[in-house]
Scaffold this motif. Structure first.
Motif, PDB file in Angstrom:
ATOM      1  N   ASP A 200       0.864  -1.186   0.000  1.00 13.26           N
ATOM      2  CA  ASP A 200       0.000   0.000   0.000  1.00 13.26           C
ATOM      3  C   ASP A 200       0.894   1.226   0.000  1.00 13.26           C
ATOM      4  N   GLY A 201       1.085   1.816  -1.170  1.00 11.34           N
ATOM      5  CA  GLY A 201       1.952   2.989  -1.270  1.00 11.34           C
ATOM      6  C   GLY A 201       3.402   2.637  -0.993  1.00 11.34           C
ATOM      7  N   ASP A 202       4.023   3.365  -0.074  1.00 11.58           N
ATOM      8  CA  ASP A 202       5.432   3.149   0.241  1.00 11.58           C
ATOM      9  C   ASP A 202       5.671   1.929   1.123  1.00 11.58           C
ATOM     10  N   ALA A 203       4.629   1.442   1.791  1.00 10.24           N
ATOM     11  CA  ALA A 203       4.812   0.394   2.796  1.00 10.24           C
ATOM     12  C   ALA A 203       4.338  -0.962   2.297  1.00 10.24           C
ATOM     13  N   ALA A 204       5.098  -1.995   2.653  1.00  8.82           N
ATOM     14  CA  ALA A 204       4.720  -3.376   2.373  1.00  8.82           C
ATOM     15  C   ALA A 204       4.609  -4.099   3.704  1.00  8.82           C
ATOM     16  N   GLN A 205       3.400  -4.574   4.007  1.00 12.50           N
ATOM     17  CA  GLN A 205       3.120  -5.230   5.277  1.00 12.50           C
ATOM     18  C   GLN A 205       3.287  -6.733   5.146  1.00 12.50           C
ATOM     19  N   PHE A 206       4.224  -7.328   5.892  1.00 14.31           N
ATOM     20  CA  PHE A 206       4.409  -8.773   5.882  1.00 14.31           C
ATOM     21  C   PHE A 206       3.386  -9.424   6.805  1.00 14.31           C
ATOM     22  N   PHE A 207       2.958 -10.638   6.410  1.00 12.34           N
ATOM     23  CA  PHE A 207       1.819 -11.254   7.075  1.00 12.34           C
ATOM     24  C   PHE A 207       1.881 -12.761   6.853  1.00 12.34           C
TER      25      PHE A 207
END
Length: 281
Positions: A200-207
């Motif tokens: 999402d935009g500049d951020a990549a959320q690991f999950f």
């Protein structure tokens, strides 16, 4: 606080990923698990009334766009009461807790639970380290195809010790959806490890990073981390965000050390604040 990523960015990244993960599910899963959600005070509030694991009812993302107040927390708890939820966890970055937090939580019956650590990493740092890694022993990491979604979702639930019924379909529902980038670790053609990423935009959320017990200690989880870092770079993301359990004295969290090895840094430790219904429902 870690200077790489402000807490507002890290908290929003997690909140929006979890909101999508729990709301973009089949109607049959939503009904079976008693799922509902709301946006309150700038945060997201997720309820899963019939969740035997008591893991998925969470409220998070607060303090980013509006201050955390007694009124906001009261509204969150009222939402859970109206849903008939027996227990929920409020996750608030320490920087956003108000000075009267002890009074607020005493009023609402909120107690201190375990702690998680929030981790962040510049994408280029993770990519540089990923390129230097040795290939995992016998493990191949690849993006998840549509026809693998249900198997992949089942492995996620087994790896985390959760029931497969309903939860596997909930997890599989994210495969192929906009913004999600799931990966699988395969051993002799069998999916033995999982990890997804919400960009999402500049951020990549690991999950959802995990490996089944019989395939551990082969470098699979690190390879899953590396694959997602490379994909984040290709997508133009600048930072990676993740969470895992804080290490209690005398314990070791392998997931934490795998992330540190890839260049993640602990930004802060965040308490899980537990709300329980007074009715004991």
């Amino acid at each position: 606080m870690n200077a790489v990523v402000p807490p507002a960015v890290a908290e929003r990244s997690e909140a929006e990923a979890l909101y999508r993960f729990e709301t973009e599910v089949p109607d049959s899963v939503r009904a079976a698990l008693g799922m509902n959600s709301a946006r309150i005070g700038g945060g997201v509030v997720l309820s899963m009334r019939d969740d035997p694991t008591r893991f998925w009812s969470k409220a998070l993302g607060f303090g980013v766009t509006a201050p955390v107040t007694a009124e906001v927390i009261g509204a969150v708890c009222d939402f859970y009461r109206s849903e008939g939820t027996s227990q929920a966890v409020l996750q608030i970055a320490p920087a956003f807790l108000p000075e009267d937090w002890d009074d607020i939580r005493a009023r609402e019956g909120i107690t201190a639970g375990s702690s998680w650590v929030k981790l962040v990493c510049p994408v280029e740092e993770a990519v540089a380290r990923a390129r230097a890694l040795e290939p995992p022993a016998g493990i191949r990491v690849a993006p998840v195809e549509a026809d693998q979604a249900q198997e992949w979702g089942a492995v996620v639930t087994r790896a985390f010790g959760m029931p497969e019924e309903h939860y596997a379909r909930m997890t599989a529902a994210s495969v192929g959806r906009r913004g999600w980038h799931p990966f699988a670790a395969l051993l002799d053609g069998e999916i033995v490890g999982t990890g997804t990423m919400h960009a999402d935009g500049d951020a990549a959320q690991f999950f959802a990073g995990a490996v089944l017990p019989h395939a551990r200690k082969r470098g699979g989880q690190t390879a899953l981390l590396a694959a997602r870092a490379l994909r984040a770079r290709d997508l133009g993301c600048r930072v990676l965000v993740a969470e895992t359990g804080a290490e209690a004295p005398g314990t070791r969290n392998s997931s934490l050390h795998n992330m540190l090895r890839l260049g993640f840094q602990v930004a802060y430790e965040r308490r899980n604040w537990v709300w329980r219904s007074s009715t004991g429902a």
